[in-house]
Design a protein around this motif. Sequence first.
Motif, PDB file in Angstrom:
ATOM      1  N   ARG A   9       0.847  -1.194   0.000  1.00 18.01           N
ATOM      2  CA  ARG A   9       0.000   0.000   0.000  1.00 18.01           C
ATOM      3  C   ARG A   9       0.886   1.248   0.000  1.00 18.01           C
ATOM      4  O   ARG A   9       2.087   1.174   0.265  1.00 18.01           O
ATOM      5  N   ALA A  10       0.267   2.383  -0.264  1.00 17.69           N
ATOM      6  CA  ALA A  10       1.019   3.636  -0.303  1.00 17.69           C
ATOM      7  C   ALA A  10       1.705   3.919   1.024  1.00 17.69           C
ATOM      8  O   ALA A  10       2.818   4.470   1.063  1.00 17.69           O
ATOM      9  N   ASP A  11       1.085   3.518   2.139  1.00 14.71           N
ATOM     10  CA  ASP A  11       1.688   3.811   3.445  1.00 14.71           C
ATOM     11  C   ASP A  11       2.824   2.858   3.802  1.00 14.71           C
ATOM     12  O   ASP A  11       3.386   2.942   4.892  1.00 14.71           O
ATOM     13  N   ASP A  12       3.195   1.967   2.890  1.00 15.47           N
ATOM     14  CA  ASP A  12       4.372   1.120   3.086  1.00 15.47           C
ATOM     15  C   ASP A  12       5.635   1.798   2.575  1.00 15.47           C
ATOM     16  O   ASP A  12       6.726   1.207   2.644  1.00 15.47           O
ATOM     17  N   LEU A  13       5.528   3.016   2.067  1.00 18.23           N
ATOM     18  CA  LEU A  13       6.670   3.697   1.450  1.00 18.23           C
ATOM     19  C   LEU A  13       7.869   3.772   2.377  1.00 18.23           C
ATOM     20  O   LEU A  13       8.988   3.430   1.977  1.00 18.23           O
ATOM     21  N   GLN A  14       7.683   4.211   3.608  1.00 21.74           N
ATOM     22  CA  GLN A  14       8.819   4.384   4.505  1.00 21.74           C
ATOM     23  C   GLN A  14       9.511   3.057   4.784  1.00 21.74           C
ATOM     24  O   GLN A  14      10.743   2.985   4.787  1.00 21.74           O
ATOM     25  N   ALA A  15       8.734   2.011   4.998  1.00 17.41           N
ATOM     26  CA  ALA A  15       9.326   0.694   5.258  1.00 17.41           C
ATOM     27  C   ALA A  15      10.124   0.211   4.053  1.00 17.41           C
ATOM     28  O   ALA A  15      11.232  -0.335   4.201  1.00 17.41           O
ATOM     29  N   LEU A  16       9.604   0.405   2.837  1.00 15.14           N
ATOM     30  CA  LEU A  16      10.325   0.000   1.633  1.00 15.14           C
ATOM     31  C   LEU A  16      11.598   0.828   1.463  1.00 15.14           C
ATOM     32  O   LEU A  16      12.644   0.308   1.079  1.00 15.14           O
ATOM     33  N   TYR A  17      11.504   2.107   1.752  1.00 18.48           N
ATOM     34  CA  TYR A  17      12.673   2.980   1.636  1.00 18.48           C
ATOM     35  C   TYR A  17      13.775   2.550   2.608  1.00 18.48           C
ATOM     36  O   TYR A  17      14.959   2.497   2.241  1.00 18.48           O
ATOM     37  N   GLU A  18      13.401   2.228   3.835  1.00 21.08           N
ATOM     38  CA  GLU A  18      14.399   1.795   4.822  1.00 21.08           C
ATOM     39  C   GLU A  18      15.044   0.477   4.392  1.00 21.08           C
ATOM     40  O   GLU A  18      16.255   0.287   4.575  1.00 21.08           O
ATOM     41  N   MET A  19      14.266  -0.445   3.818  1.00 25.12           N
ATOM     42  CA  MET A  19      14.850  -1.698   3.336  1.00 25.12           C
ATOM     43  C   MET A  19      15.731  -1.453   2.120  1.00 25.12           C
ATOM     44  O   MET A  19      16.788  -2.083   1.969  1.00 25.12           O
ATOM     45  N   ALA A  20      15.323  -0.536   1.239  1.00 26.75           N
ATOM     46  CA  ALA A  20      16.115  -0.237   0.041  1.00 26.75           C
ATOM     47  C   ALA A  20      17.511   0.244   0.410  1.00 26.75           C
ATOM     48  O   ALA A  20      18.490  -0.054  -0.282  1.00 26.75           O
ATOM     49  N   LYS A  21      17.624   0.980   1.508  1.00 28.24           N
ATOM     50  CA  LYS A  21      18.933   1.487   1.937  1.00 28.24           C
ATOM     51  C   LYS A  21      19.836   0.368   2.436  1.00 28.24           C
ATOM     52  O   LYS A  21      21.050   0.560   2.561  1.00 28.24           O
ATOM     53  N   LEU A  22      19.267  -0.798   2.713  1.00 31.32           N
ATOM     54  CA  LEU A  22      20.053  -1.920   3.218  1.00 31.32           C
ATOM     55  C   LEU A  22      20.515  -2.876   2.129  1.00 31.32           C
ATOM     56  O   LEU A  22      21.257  -3.811   2.406  1.00 31.32           O
ATOM     57  N   THR A  23      20.108  -2.650   0.869  1.00 34.71           N
ATOM     58  CA  THR A  23      20.390  -3.635  -0.180  1.00 34.71           C
ATOM     59  C   THR A  23      21.848  -3.669  -0.594  1.00 34.71           C
ATOM     60  O   THR A  23      22.324  -4.675  -1.106  1.00 34.71           O
ATOM     61  N   GLY A  24      22.563  -2.559  -0.450  1.00 32.54           N
ATOM     62  CA  GLY A  24      23.978  -2.550  -0.799  1.00 32.54           C
ATOM     63  C   GLY A  24      24.258  -2.312  -2.269  1.00 32.54           C
ATOM     64  O   GLY A  24      25.369  -2.548  -2.737  1.00 32.54           O
ATOM     65  N   GLY A  25      23.287  -1.862  -3.039  1.00 31.19           N
ATOM     66  CA  GLY A  25      23.517  -1.551  -4.447  1.00 31.19           C
ATOM     67  C   GLY A  25      23.253  -2.732  -5.361  1.00 31.19           C
ATOM     68  O   GLY A  25      23.201  -3.884  -4.934  1.00 31.19           O
ATOM     69  N   GLY A  26      23.129  -2.453  -6.644  1.00 33.49           N
ATOM     70  CA  GLY A  26      22.886  -3.495  -7.629  1.00 33.49           C
ATOM     71  C   GLY A  26      21.497  -4.095  -7.546  1.00 33.49           C
ATOM     72  O   GLY A  26      21.239  -5.176  -8.066  1.00 33.49           O
ATOM     73  N   PHE A  27      20.573  -3.374  -6.926  1.00 36.76           N
ATOM     74  CA  PHE A  27      19.225  -3.895  -6.690  1.00 36.76           C
ATOM     75  C   PHE A  27      18.240  -2.937  -7.364  1.00 36.76           C
ATOM     76  O   PHE A  27      17.573  -2.144  -6.713  1.00 36.76           O
ATOM     77  N   THR A  28      18.158  -3.055  -8.687  1.00 36.06           N
ATOM     78  CA  THR A  28      17.440  -2.072  -9.499  1.00 36.06           C
ATOM     79  C   THR A  28      15.969  -1.948  -9.123  1.00 36.06           C
ATOM     80  O   THR A  28      15.399  -0.850  -9.177  1.00 36.06           O
ATOM     81  N   ASN A  29      15.339  -3.059  -8.749  1.00 33.16           N
ATOM     82  CA  ASN A  29      13.903  -3.040  -8.488  1.00 33.16           C
ATOM     83  C   ASN A  29      13.530  -2.452  -7.134  1.00 33.16           C
ATOM     84  O   ASN A  29      12.338  -2.294  -6.850  1.00 33.16           O
TER      85      ASN A  29
END
Length: 337
Positions: A9-29
């Motif tokens: 849902r739209a209100d999952d944005l912050q959680a997705l953003y915090e996880m995206a910062k943990l990917t370490g790069g090379g994670f286009t999606n």
Amino acid sequence: MSFVMRAARADDLQALYEMAKLTGGGFTNLPPDRNSLTEKLAGSDAAFAREGEEIEGETFVLVLENLETGDVRGTCQLFTAVGQNWPFYSYRITKLTQHSQELDRTVSAELLSLVNDLGGCSEVGGLFLHPGERAGGLGMLLARSRYLFIASHREKFGDRILAELRGIIDERGGSPFWDAIGGKFFGMSFQEADEFNAIHGNQFIADLMPKHPVYIAMLDEAARRVIGLPHPSGRAAMRMLENENFSYQGYVDIFDGGPTMIAPTDRVRSIADAHEGTVESITLDKGEKALIGAGRMQNFRCCYGARKLLRDGVAIDAQAADLLQVSEGDQVWSVLR
């Protein structure tokens, strides 16, 4: 276990953003960019809301939620048809064999050819599980929930499915493969190119990438060594894909050289073995360990549970029924864990 997969849902944005910062790069999606993630969630909302059965190149985003805490701890994505908005480029490893009568010698060389053979395939990708949750089979729940979604919405997906695995990235966050090829033509680092691709798409590849095949033997050893290899963190994912009947067929990512795994949709094990049935009981004490999914589109949910196949339906345990918000008479899809 109180974890359930559900539509993002739209209100999952912050959680997705915090996880995206943990990917370490090379994670286009899953780029660590709020605007891109906001657009992705909006596109996913539109995909879940559309009622037509035709394939339209949409993206569905699912998240893993701990219902006890309300925390989102993982995510994955499904793409109904790649290459519809812009070409889906890959390198394909081919072989050129030549013979000289004068020398009485035959020489074979491997080439990297820029292709868009995989346009129109569906794709499973964007899988990320929070480092604090990498136990208890949650990674498998993330991965295989996608196949139950496909099984229950089969008309929206193509005849082949691909999965791109992240390639080898060095300790500096760079890619030996990119440095040997793309970096020579684009004047940007791997991280810059990867971020640009995640936000703007890969049309710039079509504009600037040389169209002639690349002789693998002419690349430096560091680049040759990583072609078709997954990042160490992706080895388990590769084995999981192989267990689902995906195979590596010589296609690699144009950025980092990681392998692309491909399978006929109806031969993916979790899709082929998925069972659809009417819930006849929600008081099962003992049964087969299974993944169980229920609900259409934005109401889709999936969790671990117990099932027992009956003559005219299926029995499931009470906790699974609660997590899935189903009762007797509802339809569920299930596959053995």
